[in-house]
Design an enzyme around this catalytic site. Sequence first.
Site, PDB file in Angstrom:
ATOM      1  N   LYS A 191       0.890  -1.296   0.288  1.00 44.39           N
ATOM      2  CA  LYS A 191      -0.157   0.212   0.072  1.00 44.39           C
ATOM      3  C   LYS A 191       0.487   0.980  -0.127  1.00 44.39           C
ATOM      4  O   LYS A 191       1.580   1.580   1.091  1.00 44.39           O
ATOM      5  CB  LYS A 191      -0.993   0.072   1.375  1.00 44.39           C
ATOM      6  CG  LYS A 191      -2.065   1.465   1.092  1.00 44.39           C
ATOM      7  CD  LYS A 191      -2.002   1.812   2.034  1.00 44.39           C
ATOM      8  CE  LYS A 191      -1.666   2.933   2.705  1.00 44.39           C
ATOM      9  NZ  LYS A 191      -1.582   4.009   1.808  1.00 44.39           N
ATOM     10  N   GLY A 244       7.044   4.884   7.920  1.00 45.99           N
ATOM     11  CA  GLY A 244       6.702   6.210   8.162  1.00 45.99           C
ATOM     12  C   GLY A 244       6.101   7.105   9.362  1.00 45.99           C
ATOM     13  O   GLY A 244       7.635   6.872  10.424  1.00 45.99           O
ATOM     14  N   SER A 245       5.191   7.563  10.334  1.00 48.74           N
ATOM     15  CA  SER A 245       5.218   8.645  11.557  1.00 48.74           C
ATOM     16  C   SER A 245       6.221   6.975  12.696  1.00 48.74           C
ATOM     17  O   SER A 245       4.917   6.337  12.737  1.00 48.74           O
ATOM     18  CB  SER A 245       4.648   9.079  11.309  1.00 48.74           C
ATOM     19  OG  SER A 245       3.519   8.835  11.922  1.00 48.74           O
ATOM     20  N   GLY A 249       3.185   4.436  14.135  1.00 51.47           N
ATOM     21  CA  GLY A 249       3.391   2.836  14.306  1.00 51.47           C
ATOM     22  C   GLY A 249       3.030   2.571  15.782  1.00 51.47           C
ATOM     23  O   GLY A 249       2.923   1.563  15.119  1.00 51.47           O
ATOM     24  N   GLU A 266      10.017   1.453  10.682  1.00 52.70           N
ATOM     25  CA  GLU A 266      10.980   2.212  10.060  1.00 52.70           C
ATOM     26  C   GLU A 266      10.750   3.945  10.784  1.00 52.70           C
ATOM     27  O   GLU A 266       9.420   4.215   9.480  1.00 52.70           O
ATOM     28  CB  GLU A 266      11.921   2.257   8.654  1.00 52.70           C
ATOM     29  CG  GLU A 266      12.310   1.300   8.657  1.00 52.70           C
ATOM     30  CD  GLU A 266      13.488   0.607   9.230  1.00 52.70           C
ATOM     31  OE1 GLU A 266      14.386   2.160   9.703  1.00 52.70           O
ATOM     32  OE2 GLU A 266      14.323  -0.131   9.348  1.00 52.70           O
ATOM     33  N   CYS A 300      13.326  10.972   6.532  1.00 48.52           N
ATOM     34  CA  CYS A 300      13.299   9.658   7.947  1.00 48.52           C
ATOM     35  C   CYS A 300      14.981  10.102   8.551  1.00 48.52           C
ATOM     36  O   CYS A 300      14.505  10.977   9.763  1.00 48.52           O
ATOM     37  CB  CYS A 300      13.186   9.152   8.163  1.00 48.52           C
ATOM     38  SG  CYS A 300      13.858   7.519   6.805  1.00 48.52           S
ATOM     39  N   GLU A 397       9.971  16.279  15.274  1.00 48.60           N
ATOM     40  CA  GLU A 397      10.383  15.273  13.985  1.00 48.60           C
ATOM     41  C   GLU A 397       9.515  16.869  12.927  1.00 48.60           C
ATOM     42  O   GLU A 397       8.008  16.808  13.161  1.00 48.60           O
ATOM     43  CB  GLU A 397      10.123  14.538  12.939  1.00 48.60           C
ATOM     44  CG  GLU A 397      10.308  14.321  11.815  1.00 48.60           C
ATOM     45  CD  GLU A 397      10.584  12.641  11.520  1.00 48.60           C
ATOM     46  OE1 GLU A 397       8.733  12.252  11.396  1.00 48.60           O
ATOM     47  OE2 GLU A 397      11.469  11.952  10.926  1.00 48.60           O
TER      48      GLU A 397
HETATM   49  P1  NAP Z   1       2.213   7.857   8.335  1.00 49.90           P
HETATM   50  O1  NAP Z   1       1.246   9.029   8.047  1.00 49.90           O
HETATM   51  O2  NAP Z   1       2.992   7.396   8.570  1.00 49.90           O
HETATM   52  O3  NAP Z   1       2.004   7.237   7.200  1.00 49.90           O
HETATM   53  C1  NAP Z   1       2.893   6.172   6.637  1.00 49.90           C
HETATM   54  C2  NAP Z   1       2.026   5.096   5.661  1.00 49.90           C
HETATM   55  O4  NAP Z   1       0.146   4.681   6.608  1.00 49.90           O
HETATM   56  C3  NAP Z   1       1.030   6.106   4.624  1.00 49.90           C
HETATM   57  O5  NAP Z   1       1.204   4.766   3.829  1.00 49.90           O
HETATM   58  C4  NAP Z   1      -0.110   6.206   4.601  1.00 49.90           C
HETATM   59  O6  NAP Z   1      -1.057   5.782   3.963  1.00 49.90           O
HETATM   60  C5  NAP Z   1      -0.521   5.130   6.356  1.00 49.90           C
HETATM   61  N1  NAP Z   1      -0.489   4.492   7.061  1.00 49.90           N
HETATM   62  C6  NAP Z   1      -1.523   5.770   7.553  1.00 49.90           C
HETATM   63  N2  NAP Z   1      -2.980   5.758   9.026  1.00 49.90           N
HETATM   64  C7  NAP Z   1      -2.410   4.232   8.968  1.00 49.90           C
HETATM   65  C8  NAP Z   1      -3.355   3.407   9.472  1.00 49.90           C
HETATM   66  N3  NAP Z   1      -3.816   3.546  10.614  1.00 49.90           N
HETATM   67  N4  NAP Z   1      -2.565   2.060   9.700  1.00 49.90           N
HETATM   68  C9  NAP Z   1      -2.055   1.814   8.265  1.00 49.90           C
HETATM   69  N5  NAP Z   1      -1.713   2.335   7.707  1.00 49.90           N
HETATM   70  C10 NAP Z   1      -1.769   4.135   7.351  1.00 49.90           C
HETATM   71  O7  NAP Z   1       3.966   9.440   7.437  1.00 49.90           O
HETATM   72  P2  NAP Z   1       4.196   9.624   6.348  1.00 49.90           P
HETATM   73  O8  NAP Z   1       2.925  11.094   6.780  1.00 49.90           O
HETATM   74  O9  NAP Z   1       3.372   9.789   4.807  1.00 49.90           O
HETATM   75  O10 NAP Z   1       5.741  10.928   6.116  1.00 49.90           O
HETATM   76  C11 NAP Z   1       6.309  11.022   7.162  1.00 49.90           C
HETATM   77  C12 NAP Z   1       6.397  10.321   8.270  1.00 49.90           C
HETATM   78  O11 NAP Z   1       7.377   9.125   8.269  1.00 49.90           O
HETATM   79  C13 NAP Z   1       7.441  10.805   8.757  1.00 49.90           C
HETATM   80  O12 NAP Z   1       7.638  11.281  10.116  1.00 49.90           O
HETATM   81  C14 NAP Z   1       9.390  10.381   8.557  1.00 49.90           C
HETATM   82  O13 NAP Z   1       9.786  10.656   9.504  1.00 49.90           O
HETATM   83  C15 NAP Z   1       8.692   9.116   8.486  1.00 49.90           C
HETATM   84  N6  NAP Z   1       9.464   8.669   7.972  1.00 49.90           N
HETATM   85  C16 NAP Z   1      10.280   7.575   8.131  1.00 49.90           C
HETATM   86  C17 NAP Z   1      11.453   6.603   7.294  1.00 49.90           C
HETATM   87  C18 NAP Z   1      12.514   5.963   8.170  1.00 49.90           C
HETATM   88  O14 NAP Z   1      12.489   4.769   7.361  1.00 49.90           O
HETATM   89  N7  NAP Z   1      12.365   5.640   9.297  1.00 49.90           N
HETATM   90  C19 NAP Z   1      11.193   7.156   6.095  1.00 49.90           C
HETATM   91  C20 NAP Z   1      11.175   8.023   5.521  1.00 49.90           C
HETATM   92  C21 NAP Z   1       9.541   8.646   6.561  1.00 49.90           C
HETATM   93  P3  NAP Z   1      -1.446   7.798   3.624  1.00 49.90           P
HETATM   94  O15 NAP Z   1      -0.769   7.932   2.856  1.00 49.90           O
HETATM   95  O16 NAP Z   1      -3.231   7.446   3.149  1.00 49.90           O
HETATM   96  O17 NAP Z   1      -1.625   8.703   4.549  1.00 49.90           O
END
Ligand code: NAP
Length: 495
Positions: A191, A244-245, A249, A266, A300, A397
Amino acid sequence: MSTVSESTRPRAVDEFLSRVHPLFIGGEWVQAASGEVIDVVDPASGAIVAKVQAADATDVDRAVSAARTAFEGPWRRLAPIDRMRAMLRLADAVEAASDEIALLETLDNGMPLTAAARAVRIAVENLRYFAGWCGKIAGDLHNLTMADTFAYTVKQPIGVVAAITPWNFPFVMEVAKISQALAAGCTVVLKPAELTPLSALKLAELTAAADLPPGVLNVLPGLGAVAGQALVDHDGVDKISFTGSTATGKNIIRSSAGNLKRLTLELGGKSPTFVFPDADMQKAVPGAAMAAFANSGQVCVAGSRLFVHRKVFDQVVEGVGAVADSLRVGPGLDPDSQLGPLVSQTQLDRVSRYIELGREEGAEVIRGGDRVGGEGYFLRPTVVADARPEMRVMREEIFGPVVCAVPFDDDDLEQVAALGNDTTYGLAAYVWTRDVSRVHRLAELIHAGTVQVNGGAPLEPAMPFGGFRQSGWGREYGEAGVDAYLETKSVIVRL
Ligand code: NAP
Ligand code: MG
């Protein structure tokens, strides 16, 4: 190279953009059950450039079942060498389509085309590197405490994996997860982030050219709260690999308890950069700047907290400010652009709000902080001086091109490390010094999954990558990355 415009871009890309993309399930393009559609927006203009269908729980059910059938059927029974061949064919197909994928990635995420092209190259390398692991997965032979026994371990694929990915480096992150899962013999339901689904759909298209058995890779664009949540809740999913966030997580940890899914998480970071007076400033200054500003800070591992020894503080902060001023911010399709827009209006608002907050908290914004142009989501790289550890801009962040600088006086490395470790995260750290003892001492003291010294490569397929503390669970990449998709079975035979 001239700017790629609607009139000069390849017809294949136009044709791809003009379709309303269905879901990719079991090797076929399938209409989403709900009929819901997601608008795909070009962050350089705010214009809608494509439409994709959005999966819901019914589609998730179908995709998980297709992934299960593929797992039980052709995929796990395939000889490792044939699994490797399939992955290498996929790598070739991706390589052949690199220009098109990079263009889609730039239109979707906003990153400069050169950065998108680099990301696609890295994705191809990941596929090839992990293809090499297919035949190298092995258990161990053990000597037991008992006599007359023969014992060994075997490694077996976990099963059906849901890969849930963010929008900041969509393609390369998706391909990395898929590469590791497939090498281990798992099948995948991917996804992608709702903001950036295009390159994942292109990848799905390429699986046909690579002759990947149907159901080994399924792609379901959709909303996190709907499709993502349905995957996390689904009893047919054996493992979630999520990037993701930290907030999402934590929600995944709670929701996946139903069938005790294996998790690789991650998550976010607030990584420190340390600059010591003996560093090679020609490299340290641009290095520190780009650790914070690359991909417009939507990284990230961004080095968003800059700790500089007071002896060189003014010099380094001035230098980083000069880099910020010199970076050309503009549309990713313009070959002169070094930084693209932020991914969305929401992200631009969020980052701008943090900059305001820094001011309210008493920090001084010495460079940038303002929006660039009237259309698209561009923000000038921003340097915040006089930050203090307790400020929210130093603790949370931001995920934008913002660096907060803080001087240190101490030569005691325990104290210096403590500054960097004053965070709930622990993803990465950057060190600039020529003192070898200091390098290794500090590397030991820092609480982070990756320590990069004097510009050491950020992500390397052979090296484990992941977070301490609230930056995540488990490791991706390298042998550890493949192992995260395997179960270990102990076999003990009485002779
Ligand atoms: P996010 O809101 O956590 O989204 C990540 C993914 O999870 C997206 O595909 C999102 O779908 C999905 N998601 C959201 N709610 C969910 C739920 N309840 N159940 C399952 N999946 C769900 O993060 P983001 O805003 O896309 O990305 C930014 C964040 O990601 C930052 O905090 C960054 O630090 C972190 N990040 C970490 C790494 C790493 O390797 N550690 C790498 C890149 C980014 P939608 O797109 O529909 O929201
Ligand atoms: Mg987009």
